[in-house]
Design a protein around this motif. Structure first.
Motif, PDB file in Angstrom:
ATOM      1  N   LEU A 280       1.000  -1.080   0.033  1.00  0.00           N
ATOM      2  CA  LEU A 280       0.083   0.008  -0.131  1.00  0.00           C
ATOM      3  C   LEU A 280       0.743   1.349   0.168  1.00  0.00           C
ATOM      4  O   LEU A 280       1.693   1.427   0.731  1.00  0.00           O
ATOM      5  CB  LEU A 280      -0.874   0.137   1.274  1.00  0.00           C
ATOM      6  N   GLU A 281       0.565   2.190  -0.999  1.00  0.00           N
ATOM      7  CA  GLU A 281       1.240   3.421  -0.860  1.00  0.00           C
ATOM      8  C   GLU A 281       0.654   4.309   0.100  1.00  0.00           C
ATOM      9  O   GLU A 281      -0.687   4.655   0.312  1.00  0.00           O
ATOM     10  CB  GLU A 281       1.129   3.966  -2.305  1.00  0.00           C
ATOM     11  N   LEU A 282       1.113   4.846   0.950  1.00  0.00           N
ATOM     12  CA  LEU A 282       0.868   5.626   2.200  1.00  0.00           C
ATOM     13  C   LEU A 282       0.702   7.170   1.718  1.00  0.00           C
ATOM     14  O   LEU A 282       1.259   7.616   0.833  1.00  0.00           O
ATOM     15  CB  LEU A 282       1.748   5.535   3.283  1.00  0.00           C
ATOM     16  N   LEU A 289       4.498  -2.735   2.926  1.00  0.00           N
ATOM     17  CA  LEU A 289       4.838  -3.969   2.491  1.00  0.00           C
ATOM     18  C   LEU A 289       4.663  -4.908   3.464  1.00  0.00           C
ATOM     19  O   LEU A 289       5.453  -4.702   4.692  1.00  0.00           O
ATOM     20  CB  LEU A 289       6.255  -4.535   1.815  1.00  0.00           C
ATOM     21  N   SER A 290       3.883  -5.952   3.383  1.00  0.00           N
ATOM     22  CA  SER A 290       3.554  -7.215   4.736  1.00  0.00           C
ATOM     23  C   SER A 290       3.430  -8.230   4.054  1.00  0.00           C
ATOM     24  O   SER A 290       2.696  -8.600   2.990  1.00  0.00           O
ATOM     25  CB  SER A 290       2.622  -6.628   5.413  1.00  0.00           C
ATOM     26  N   VAL A 291       3.811  -9.324   4.937  1.00  0.00           N
ATOM     27  CA  VAL A 291       3.402 -10.795   4.461  1.00  0.00           C
ATOM     28  C   VAL A 291       3.414 -11.553   5.714  1.00  0.00           C
ATOM     29  O   VAL A 291       4.004 -11.133   6.849  1.00  0.00           O
ATOM     30  CB  VAL A 291       4.356 -11.475   3.636  1.00  0.00           C
ATOM     31  N   GLY A 292       2.433 -12.537   5.984  1.00  0.00           N
ATOM     32  CA  GLY A 292       2.208 -13.224   7.238  1.00  0.00           C
ATOM     33  C   GLY A 292       1.388 -14.305   7.005  1.00  0.00           C
ATOM     34  O   GLY A 292       0.822 -14.777   6.194  1.00  0.00           O
ATOM     35  N   ASP A 293       1.257 -14.909   8.218  1.00  0.00           N
ATOM     36  CA  ASP A 293       0.042 -15.856   8.445  1.00  0.00           C
ATOM     37  C   ASP A 293      -0.625 -16.084   9.758  1.00  0.00           C
ATOM     38  O   ASP A 293      -0.041 -15.409  10.811  1.00  0.00           O
ATOM     39  CB  ASP A 293       0.701 -17.433   7.944  1.00  0.00           C
ATOM     40  N   GLY A 342      -0.020 -15.853  13.457  1.00  0.00           N
ATOM     41  CA  GLY A 342       1.422 -17.009  13.625  1.00  0.00           C
ATOM     42  C   GLY A 342       2.596 -16.287  13.377  1.00  0.00           C
ATOM     43  O   GLY A 342       3.524 -16.419  14.102  1.00  0.00           O
ATOM     44  N   SER A 343       2.798 -15.436  12.314  1.00  0.00           N
ATOM     45  CA  SER A 343       4.049 -14.765  12.069  1.00  0.00           C
ATOM     46  C   SER A 343       3.796 -13.746  10.993  1.00  0.00           C
ATOM     47  O   SER A 343       2.800 -13.719  10.387  1.00  0.00           O
ATOM     48  CB  SER A 343       5.106 -15.773  11.654  1.00  0.00           C
ATOM     49  N   ALA A 344       4.664 -12.805  10.816  1.00  0.00           N
ATOM     50  CA  ALA A 344       4.463 -11.706  10.136  1.00  0.00           C
ATOM     51  C   ALA A 344       5.552 -10.827   9.888  1.00  0.00           C
ATOM     52  O   ALA A 344       6.451 -10.832  10.941  1.00  0.00           O
ATOM     53  CB  ALA A 344       3.282 -10.726  10.616  1.00  0.00           C
ATOM     54  N   VAL A 345       5.882 -10.109   8.840  1.00  0.00           N
ATOM     55  CA  VAL A 345       7.045  -9.185   8.812  1.00  0.00           C
ATOM     56  C   VAL A 345       6.052  -7.855   8.092  1.00  0.00           C
ATOM     57  O   VAL A 345       5.341  -8.141   7.115  1.00  0.00           O
ATOM     58  CB  VAL A 345       8.092  -9.673   7.673  1.00  0.00           C
ATOM     59  N   CYS A 346       6.591  -6.766   8.511  1.00  0.00           N
ATOM     60  CA  CYS A 346       5.970  -5.541   8.126  1.00  0.00           C
ATOM     61  C   CYS A 346       7.181  -4.485   7.766  1.00  0.00           C
ATOM     62  O   CYS A 346       8.017  -4.209   8.681  1.00  0.00           O
ATOM     63  CB  CYS A 346       5.193  -4.874   9.145  1.00  0.00           C
ATOM     64  N   CYS A 347       7.139  -4.047   6.761  1.00  0.00           N
ATOM     65  CA  CYS A 347       8.280  -3.001   6.201  1.00  0.00           C
ATOM     66  C   CYS A 347       7.522  -1.743   5.710  1.00  0.00           C
ATOM     67  O   CYS A 347       6.384  -1.394   5.196  1.00  0.00           O
ATOM     68  CB  CYS A 347       8.825  -3.619   4.983  1.00  0.00           C
ATOM     69  N   ARG A 348       8.377  -0.742   5.917  1.00  0.00           N
ATOM     70  CA  ARG A 348       8.132   0.810   5.248  1.00  0.00           C
ATOM     71  C   ARG A 348       9.173   1.361   4.637  1.00  0.00           C
ATOM     72  O   ARG A 348      10.252   1.012   5.078  1.00  0.00           O
ATOM     73  CB  ARG A 348       7.465   1.828   6.614  1.00  0.00           C
ATOM     74  N   TYR A 349       8.972   1.519   3.071  1.00  0.00           N
ATOM     75  CA  TYR A 349      10.142   1.986   2.459  1.00  0.00           C
ATOM     76  C   TYR A 349       9.793   3.346   2.059  1.00  0.00           C
ATOM     77  O   TYR A 349       8.714   3.848   1.822  1.00  0.00           O
ATOM     78  CB  TYR A 349       9.905   1.130   1.097  1.00  0.00           C
TER      79      TYR A 349
END
Length: 468
Positions: A280-282, A289-293, A342-349
């Motif tokens: 998502l562009e903020l 950017l994110s991925v997880g479960d 369960g798990s996740a990773v979150c990024c801001r670019y």
């Protein structure tokens, strides 16, 4: 069954006693082997439809082998006399009684039954055998046309008989009888008599129904699981962003990231957890950017992904940095029964400085590919504590360069491998990935390498290439 082509043809000689004894011995050895398999299935103790179906099949096989043993013994010992005052009772649990035989002479209108046939048909052994005209009186009304057709075809067209019908014993017990017969031809070609063997197959049909019902139950459960799995996959695909080709974010000015992602559903019907990816562009020009479960069971886990993605986007739009966002997300999900994070990773670019700020919760660390090589990003250190706003997950920063390739993925992307082993296999693709021109080309390489094999888990992969 022997073919009686002539009434004057001498009776066939019975097989040698030694050969029949050999068959009996082989049958009993096989019974022991099947019984061992049945005990193993029973000791498993599973009440799953597949376990019940396996035990039912073993029971059916054992019953049939027991009856084969009895039939071979009958073949060895010969038939009982025509009238037996006290016929031997069938073996308890036997699927088949002893085979009975009969012959109806059309020239003299006489009938001859073996002792077994009286027992099969529930008749008094002292009573005279029934003629062909009287035989239907034992048969259930709805099955009489079937018997009449079989007998007529045999007598008129010389067709062999091979069919079943139901009879009612005098005590009301309904039994299923299998009849096989042939015409016995006179020297002038006319039908002189009809010869037949009959056996009670009631228990055999009952056991076959048990096998069929347990198989149907297993099939129904499998189909239900397949349907539920298909719905879950469709729901997950509907919730995730519908990207076609490289993801193009709405933005002002030159595009800073080329993005592509894919959801890879599990090959099995196990509905455990749900994976996501998102970008998502903020409003401040940065990119989330994110991925997880999520953990949990059933379609409900997938349907809750809408809530989760909305929460992640809302917190990011409000300015929450990755570490704080992860803490709030975990707190939000802890308040619900299902799902759990369960798990996740979150990024801001930040495109102005090409800075990637990221945090993770029990998740595979992002991979960075540059100039033909790849490496795992340095993980954040511990947990940061805020004086007024509580705890936040640790954050890490990485400065990227034009042409860099960032790969985020969930567990299960590399079938059969997790953690360091999975990361090493992905890093081995570095020369091929850095040689691609777009994020979609890179994604296609990863999917071709790891996405076309059977997988036990869902997986998501997101690729971001720095373009400016």
């Amino acid at each position: 069954m022997p073919s009686h082509l002539s009434a004057d043809r001498p009776a066939a000689q019975p097989p040698g006693r030694g050969s029949v004894e050999s068959l009996i011995s082989q049958t009993r050895r096989l019974k022991g082997d099947v019984d061992a398999v049945r005990r193993d299935a029973e000791e498993d103790g599973s009440d799953h439809p597949r376990g019940r179906w396996q035990r039912a099949l073993c029971d059916l096989a054992l019953h049939q082998l027991n009856d084969l043993d009895e039939h071979l013994a009958q073949l060895r010992d010969g038939p009982l006399p025509t009238a037996t005052p006290e016929p031997a009772p069938p073996t308890p649990g036997s699927l088949l009684s002893r085979v009975g035989s009969a012959e109806w002479n059309l020239l003299t209108d006489e009938a001859s039954w073996s002792g077994e046939l009286y027992q099969i048909l529930g008749r008094d052994p002292a009573a005279p055998p029934l003629t062909l005209d009287e035989l239907p009186s034992l048969v259930l009304d709805e099955d009489r046309p079937k018997l009449t057709t079989m007998v007529t075809n045999c007598l008129v067209d010389a067709r062999p008989i091979d069919g079943e019908f139901r009879i009612a014993h005098r005590d009301g017990d309904v039994r299923t009888v299998h009849m096989m017969g042939e015409p016995v031809l006179h020297t002038d070609g006319s039908t002189a008599s009809m010869w037949a063997v009959l056996r009670d197959v009631s228990e055999l049909r009952r056991s076959q129904r048990v096998v069929s019902e347990t198989r149907d139950s297993l099939t129904d459960r499998r189909q239900d699981a397949q349907t539920e799995h298909r719905i879950a996959v469709e729901l997950q695909e509907a919730v995730l962003p519908q990207w076609r080709g490289s993801l193009r974010l709405p933005h002002q000015g030159p595009r800073a990231l080329d993005l592509a992602a894919r959801h890879l559903p599990a090959s099995t019907n196990t509905l455990i957890g749900a994976d996501w990816y998102d970008a998502l562009e903020l409003t401040d020009g940065e990119t989330l950017l994110s991925v997880g479960d999520l953990t949990g069971h059933g379609v409900g886990v997938t349907s809750n992904m809408t809530m989760l993605l909305g929460a992640v986007r809302g917190m990011a739009m409000a300015g929450a940095p990755p570490g704080r966002l992860m803490a709030w997300l975990n707190q939000l999900l802890d308040a619900t029964v299902q799902p759990a994070l369960g798990s996740a990773v979150c990024c801001r670019y930040r495109p102005g400085t090409r800075t990637l700020v990221w945090a993770q919760a029990g998740h595979p660390t992002p991979l960075l590919f540059r100039d033909g090589t790849g490496r795992v990003l340095n993980a954040p250190d511990g947990v940061l504590l805020g004086a007024t706003s509580g705890a936040a997950y640790g954050q890490a920063e990485e400065t990227l360069e034009v042409g860099d390739l960032l790969l985020l993925h969930t567990d299960g992307l590399v079938p059969g491998h997790t953690g360091t082993a999975a990361a090493n296999l992905l890093l081995d693709l570095a020369p091929r990935l850095t040689g691609t021109s777009t994020a979609q080309d890179c994604l296609r390489t990863v999917v071709h390498e790891f996405g076309e094999s059977e997988r036990a888990e869902n997986a998501c992969v997101l690729v971001a290439k720095v373009t400016a």
